[in-house]
Design a protein around this motif. Structure first.
Motif, PDB file in Angstrom:
ATOM      1  N   ASP A 180       1.993 -76.506  42.963  1.00 29.65           N
ATOM      2  CA  ASP A 180       1.411 -75.329  43.608  1.00 29.65           C
ATOM      3  C   ASP A 180      -0.012 -75.580  44.090  1.00 29.65           C
ATOM      4  OD1 ASP A 180       3.702 -73.859  43.281  1.00 29.65           O
ATOM      5  OD2 ASP A 180       3.041 -72.927  41.400  1.00 29.65           O
ATOM      6  N   GLY A 181      -0.497 -76.814  43.900  1.00 32.23           N
ATOM      7  CA  GLY A 181      -1.814 -77.161  44.444  1.00 32.23           C
ATOM      8  C   GLY A 181      -2.920 -77.351  43.433  1.00 32.23           C
ATOM      9  N   ALA A 182      -2.631 -77.263  42.141  1.00 32.56           N
ATOM     10  CA  ALA A 182      -3.671 -77.466  41.128  1.00 32.56           C
ATOM     11  C   ALA A 182      -4.200 -78.904  41.191  1.00 32.56           C
ATOM     12  CB  ALA A 182      -3.130 -77.152  39.740  1.00 32.56           C
ATOM     13  N   ASP A 183      -5.467 -79.067  40.827  1.00 30.99           N
ATOM     14  CA  ASP A 183      -6.086 -80.392  40.844  1.00 30.99           C
ATOM     15  C   ASP A 183      -5.646 -81.195  39.621  1.00 30.99           C
ATOM     16  OD1 ASP A 183      -8.216 -82.300  41.914  1.00 30.99           O
ATOM     17  OD2 ASP A 183      -8.894 -81.983  39.841  1.00 30.99           O
ATOM     18  N   PHE A 184      -5.131 -82.407  39.868  1.00 28.99           N
ATOM     19  CA  PHE A 184      -4.585 -83.220  38.782  1.00 28.99           C
ATOM     20  C   PHE A 184      -5.654 -83.553  37.731  1.00 28.99           C
ATOM     21  CE2 PHE A 184      -2.977 -86.840  36.528  1.00 28.99           C
ATOM     22  CZ  PHE A 184      -1.604 -86.731  36.563  1.00 28.99           C
ATOM     23  N   ALA A 185      -6.807 -84.028  38.179  1.00 28.42           N
ATOM     24  CA  ALA A 185      -7.851 -84.435  37.235  1.00 28.42           C
ATOM     25  C   ALA A 185      -8.329 -83.263  36.397  1.00 28.42           C
ATOM     26  CB  ALA A 185      -9.021 -85.073  37.990  1.00 28.42           C
ATOM     27  N   THR A 186      -8.440 -82.092  37.021  1.00 28.71           N
ATOM     28  CA  THR A 186      -8.894 -80.913  36.283  1.00 28.71           C
ATOM     29  C   THR A 186      -7.886 -80.522  35.202  1.00 28.71           C
ATOM     30  OG1 THR A 186     -10.090 -80.088  38.215  1.00 28.71           O
ATOM     31  CG2 THR A 186      -9.564 -78.496  36.490  1.00 28.71           C
ATOM     32  N   LEU A 187      -6.592 -80.518  35.548  1.00 28.06           N
ATOM     33  CA  LEU A 187      -5.571 -80.207  34.542  1.00 28.06           C
ATOM     34  C   LEU A 187      -5.546 -81.247  33.431  1.00 28.06           C
ATOM     35  CD1 LEU A 187      -2.411 -78.870  36.431  1.00 28.06           C
ATOM     36  CD2 LEU A 187      -4.026 -77.620  34.996  1.00 28.06           C
ATOM     37  N   ALA A 188      -5.744 -82.507  33.797  1.00 26.24           N
ATOM     38  CA  ALA A 188      -5.742 -83.564  32.775  1.00 26.24           C
ATOM     39  C   ALA A 188      -6.875 -83.338  31.776  1.00 26.24           C
ATOM     40  CB  ALA A 188      -5.879 -84.928  33.439  1.00 26.24           C
ATOM     41  N   ARG A 189      -8.035 -82.990  32.273  1.00 25.36           N
ATOM     42  CA  ARG A 189      -9.169 -82.750  31.372  1.00 25.36           C
ATOM     43  C   ARG A 189      -8.920 -81.536  30.479  1.00 25.36           C
ATOM     44  NH1 ARG A 189     -11.946 -83.664  36.356  1.00 25.36           N
ATOM     45  NH2 ARG A 189     -12.792 -85.792  36.443  1.00 25.36           N
ATOM     46  N   GLU A 190      -8.241 -80.546  31.023  1.00 28.69           N
ATOM     47  CA  GLU A 190      -8.015 -79.314  30.264  1.00 28.69           C
ATOM     48  C   GLU A 190      -6.862 -79.422  29.276  1.00 28.69           C
ATOM     49  OE1 GLU A 190      -7.316 -76.386  33.200  1.00 28.69           O
ATOM     50  OE2 GLU A 190      -9.430 -76.182  33.806  1.00 28.69           O
ATOM     51  N   LYS A 191      -5.789 -80.160  29.646  1.00 27.33           N
ATOM     52  CA  LYS A 191      -4.557 -80.052  28.874  1.00 27.33           C
ATOM     53  C   LYS A 191      -4.015 -81.360  28.302  1.00 27.33           C
ATOM     54  CE  LYS A 191      -3.104 -75.901  31.366  1.00 27.33           C
ATOM     55  NZ  LYS A 191      -2.008 -75.202  32.057  1.00 27.33           N
ATOM     56  N   SER A 192      -4.446 -82.513  28.805  1.00 27.67           N
ATOM     57  CA  SER A 192      -3.878 -83.768  28.319  1.00 27.67           C
ATOM     58  C   SER A 192      -4.353 -84.081  26.910  1.00 27.67           C
ATOM     59  CB  SER A 192      -4.261 -84.924  29.247  1.00 27.67           C
ATOM     60  OG  SER A 192      -3.676 -86.130  28.797  1.00 27.67           O
ATOM     61  N   ASP A 247       8.664 -78.657  27.898  1.00 30.25           N
ATOM     62  CA  ASP A 247       8.351 -77.381  28.541  1.00 30.25           C
ATOM     63  C   ASP A 247       6.905 -77.372  29.045  1.00 30.25           C
ATOM     64  OD1 ASP A 247      10.876 -76.404  28.135  1.00 30.25           O
ATOM     65  OD2 ASP A 247      10.360 -75.307  26.299  1.00 30.25           O
ATOM     66  N   GLU A 248       5.995 -77.896  28.242  1.00 26.59           N
ATOM     67  CA  GLU A 248       4.593 -77.963  28.667  1.00 26.59           C
ATOM     68  C   GLU A 248       4.459 -78.863  29.897  1.00 26.59           C
ATOM     69  OE1 GLU A 248       1.508 -77.990  25.186  1.00 26.59           O
ATOM     70  OE2 GLU A 248       3.293 -79.094  24.508  1.00 26.59           O
ATOM     71  N   ALA A 249       5.166 -79.994  29.877  1.00 28.76           N
ATOM     72  CA  ALA A 249       5.094 -80.927  30.997  1.00 28.76           C
ATOM     73  C   ALA A 249       5.627 -80.289  32.270  1.00 28.76           C
ATOM     74  CB  ALA A 249       5.864 -82.205  30.661  1.00 28.76           C
ATOM     75  N   ARG A 250       6.718 -79.552  32.164  1.00 25.65           N
ATOM     76  CA  ARG A 250       7.306 -78.911  33.346  1.00 25.65           C
ATOM     77  C   ARG A 250       6.378 -77.820  33.886  1.00 25.65           C
ATOM     78  NH1 ARG A 250      11.980 -80.668  34.776  1.00 25.65           N
ATOM     79  NH2 ARG A 250      13.355 -81.757  33.285  1.00 25.65           N
ATOM     80  N   ALA A 251       5.712 -77.118  33.009  1.00 27.69           N
ATOM     81  CA  ALA A 251       4.767 -76.091  33.439  1.00 27.69           C
ATOM     82  C   ALA A 251       3.590 -76.729  34.184  1.00 27.69           C
ATOM     83  CB  ALA A 251       4.270 -75.300  32.237  1.00 27.69           C
ATOM     84  N   ILE A 252       3.133 -77.846  33.681  1.00 24.52           N
ATOM     85  CA  ILE A 252       2.027 -78.550  34.344  1.00 24.52           C
ATOM     86  C   ILE A 252       2.465 -79.078  35.702  1.00 24.52           C
ATOM     87  CG2 ILE A 252       0.677 -80.693  34.234  1.00 24.52           C
ATOM     88  CD1 ILE A 252       0.385 -80.125  31.203  1.00 24.52           C
ATOM     89  N   LEU A 253       3.667 -79.636  35.766  1.00 30.04           N
ATOM     90  CA  LEU A 253       4.181 -80.134  37.038  1.00 30.04           C
ATOM     91  C   LEU A 253       4.264 -78.998  38.057  1.00 30.04           C
ATOM     92  CD1 LEU A 253       5.381 -82.375  38.774  1.00 30.04           C
ATOM     93  CD2 LEU A 253       7.626 -81.862  37.759  1.00 30.04           C
ATOM     94  N   SER A 254       4.665 -77.835  37.614  1.00 33.72           N
ATOM     95  CA  SER A 254       4.757 -76.677  38.503  1.00 33.72           C
ATOM     96  C   SER A 254       3.381 -76.301  39.048  1.00 33.72           C
ATOM     97  CB  SER A 254       5.378 -75.493  37.754  1.00 33.72           C
ATOM     98  OG  SER A 254       5.457 -74.352  38.590  1.00 33.72           O
TER      99      SER A 254
END
Length: 285
Positions: free
Chosen positions: A162-174, A151-158
């Motif tokens: 929608d245009g979120a920056d991959f590196a920024t999300l990785a730093r925040e959530k990975s 569920d977390e992975a699907r939310a991140i993919l969404s």
């Protein structure tokens, strides 16, 4: 080793900063250049070089002038002590010298064999055999965001779609160790990642995102950043590796050849208890 033999092999027991500097001869010094004499026994530059090369690292890092004086002092002291010994050479010393000569000369024979057998032509032929028909491989540069649940992975993919920056999300959530680096995994080839992860990467086009992928580490969303073709390495880049790989083969072949020609009688080992090698008292006389 007995205390007496250990003393003979000991590192510097006196390193003096003061004292006379090495004398400079008119001609360039050689290994045979005599640096000192002790009751007529010569100490040469070659003796000093060998002792310096065998020093423990903590001594080898000392300044040159300190080492020069210390090595010379050590050799002078050893020579004086050697000359003061009035009895015949002990058996343990004779045996140690025989072993040392055997080891050093065997090393010279090995080096001579390698120098003769591993010519440039031989190494290039081995390179051609190893790499000439090699198929260029593809390497991949990818990043991922690792989380615990699908569920977390699907939310991140969404969010990414929608245009979120991959590196920024990785730093925040990975939760993976690559998270602080924006999820970047660097370059890798086939077989370097777990099968399900690799399969997902191979199915992506550059810039594409994967659906959530599960591995034993958790759930991943992967982005393929780039691919490249890895050609065979240049000869000079792998020369050392090829040479190292052939050395054992060459040495084993040479030892086998010499063994076949030699007359070897090992009958003396019959009935000997292997534990006897621990009995250093047999070296005393």
């Amino acid at each position: 080793m007995s205390k007496r033999l250990s003393f003979l092999a000991a590192p510097l027991f006196a390193l003096a900063v003061t004292g006379a500097a090495p004398l400079m001869a008119d001609d360039a010094p050689t290994a045979d250049t005599v640096i000192a004499t002790v009751n007529g026994t010569e100490i040469t530059l070659g003796h000093m070089i060998l002792m310096r090369n065998n020093l423990p690292q903590q001594y080898a890092q000392l300044p040159d002038d300190v080492l020069f004086q210390g090595v010379l002092d050590q050799l002078v002291h050893q020579t004086i002590l050697m000359q003061s010994y009035d009895d015949a050479m002990p058996d343990r010393v004779k045996t140690a010298l025989e072993n040392e000569e055997r080891s050093l000369m065997a090393a010279e024979a090995i080096q001579a064999t390698l120098d003769s057998a591993l010519s440039d032509d031989v190494l290039r032929a081995a390179y051609e055999e190893q790499y000439a028909d090699a198929t260029p491989g593809t390497e991949y540069n990818a990043a991922h965001i690792l989380v615990e649940t699908e569920d977390e992975a699907r939310a991140i993919l969404s969010e990414l779609e929608d245009g979120a920056d991959f590196a920024t999300l990785a730093r925040e959530k990975s939760t993976g160790p690559s998270g602080p680096d924006g999820g970047n995994l660097g370059w890798f080839g086939e077989g370097m990642m777990v099968p399900s992860f690799e399969e997902a990467v191979l199915a992506l086009d550059v810039g594409e995102l994967s659906a959530p992928i599960e591995t034993q580490f958790g759930w991943h969303v992967i982005k393929l950043n780039e691919t490249r073709v890895k050609d065979a390495p240049a000869f000079e880049d792998v020369r050392g590796e090829i040479e190292s790989g052939l050395q054992s083969e060459v040495i084993e072949a040479r030892i086998g050849e010499l063994t076949e020609k030699a007359t070897i009688d090992r009958s003396g080992e019959t009935g000997i208890d292997p534990a006897i090698l621990k009995d250093t008292s047999l070296l005393e006389n």
